[in-house]
Design a protein around this motif. Sequence first.
Motif, PDB file in Angstrom:
ATOM      1  N   UNK A 189       0.812  -1.207   0.000  1.00  0.00           N
ATOM      2  CA  UNK A 189       0.000   0.000   0.000  1.00  0.00           C
ATOM      3  C   UNK A 189       0.846   1.258   0.000  1.00  0.00           C
ATOM      4  N   UNK A 190       2.042   1.201   0.582  1.00  0.00           N
ATOM      5  CA  UNK A 190       2.927   2.351   0.684  1.00  0.00           C
ATOM      6  C   UNK A 190       4.331   1.916   0.292  1.00  0.00           C
ATOM      7  N   UNK A 191       4.964   2.715  -0.541  1.00  0.00           N
ATOM      8  CA  UNK A 191       6.354   2.512  -0.910  1.00  0.00           C
ATOM      9  C   UNK A 191       7.155   3.735  -0.498  1.00  0.00           C
ATOM     10  N   UNK A 196      -3.000  11.047   4.700  1.00  0.00           N
ATOM     11  CA  UNK A 196      -3.633  11.908   5.682  1.00  0.00           C
ATOM     12  C   UNK A 196      -3.742  11.266   7.059  1.00  0.00           C
ATOM     13  N   UNK A 197      -3.760   9.946   7.122  1.00  0.00           N
ATOM     14  CA  UNK A 197      -3.883   9.246   8.396  1.00  0.00           C
ATOM     15  C   UNK A 197      -2.560   8.664   8.885  1.00  0.00           C
ATOM     16  N   UNK A 198      -1.454   9.019   8.235  1.00  0.00           N
ATOM     17  CA  UNK A 198      -0.147   8.451   8.562  1.00  0.00           C
ATOM     18  C   UNK A 198       0.697   9.408   9.379  1.00  0.00           C
ATOM     19  N   UNK A 199       1.622   8.827  10.113  1.00  0.00           N
ATOM     20  CA  UNK A 199       2.776   9.544  10.619  1.00  0.00           C
ATOM     21  C   UNK A 199       4.019   8.941   9.979  1.00  0.00           C
ATOM     22  N   UNK A 244       3.605   4.847   9.545  1.00  0.00           N
ATOM     23  CA  UNK A 244       2.692   4.161  10.444  1.00  0.00           C
ATOM     24  C   UNK A 244       1.296   4.726  10.248  1.00  0.00           C
ATOM     25  N   UNK A 245       0.323   3.848  10.198  1.00  0.00           N
ATOM     26  CA  UNK A 245      -1.074   4.257  10.103  1.00  0.00           C
ATOM     27  C   UNK A 245      -1.632   4.351  11.505  1.00  0.00           C
ATOM     28  N   UNK A 285       4.527   0.318   9.973  1.00  0.00           N
ATOM     29  CA  UNK A 285       3.957  -0.606   9.005  1.00  0.00           C
ATOM     30  C   UNK A 285       4.765  -0.724   7.718  1.00  0.00           C
ATOM     31  N   UNK A 286       5.465   0.320   7.329  1.00  0.00           N
ATOM     32  CA  UNK A 286       6.182   0.350   6.060  1.00  0.00           C
ATOM     33  C   UNK A 286       7.554   0.955   6.260  1.00  0.00           C
ATOM     34  N   UNK A 287       8.516   0.437   5.499  1.00  0.00           N
ATOM     35  CA  UNK A 287       9.904   0.856   5.622  1.00  0.00           C
ATOM     36  C   UNK A 287      10.548   1.051   4.262  1.00  0.00           C
TER      37      UNK A 287
END
Length: 123
Positions: free
Chosen positions: A1-3, A30-33, A99-100, A111-113
């Motif tokens: 979902x995120x790259x 919009x919902x991420x940090x 992070x969501x 969540x994503x790196x």
Amino acid sequence: QVQLVESGGGLVQTGGSLRLSCAASGRTFSSFAMGWFRQAPGKEREFVARIRWRDDNIYYTDSVKGRFTISRDNAKSTVYLQMDSLKPEDTAVYYCAAILGKPSSTAGDYDYWGQGTQVTVSS
């Protein structure tokens, strides 16, 4: 979902500066940090700074306060880490993460790196 793709690392002398970039793609943020972490050889991954995408809420670890600045460019979907007054102990691979939900300073919560970018500060 995120790259996430980091860039901007390199070799700099003590007291110098670097600016790291983290280009994000995929779902809207919009919902991420977004967080920056670093990991030196033989060390655990360490929190550096975080920013909440929607409102620019920012937090730094004590060791970089006054020296590093995290910022975002919403139009470019990019988060930056401006690093000034660099010290040899800042040497590490720097990772961008997303992070969501609520912001966090714990690597395991993210969540994503990205793939990481090497920062080396010489004495």
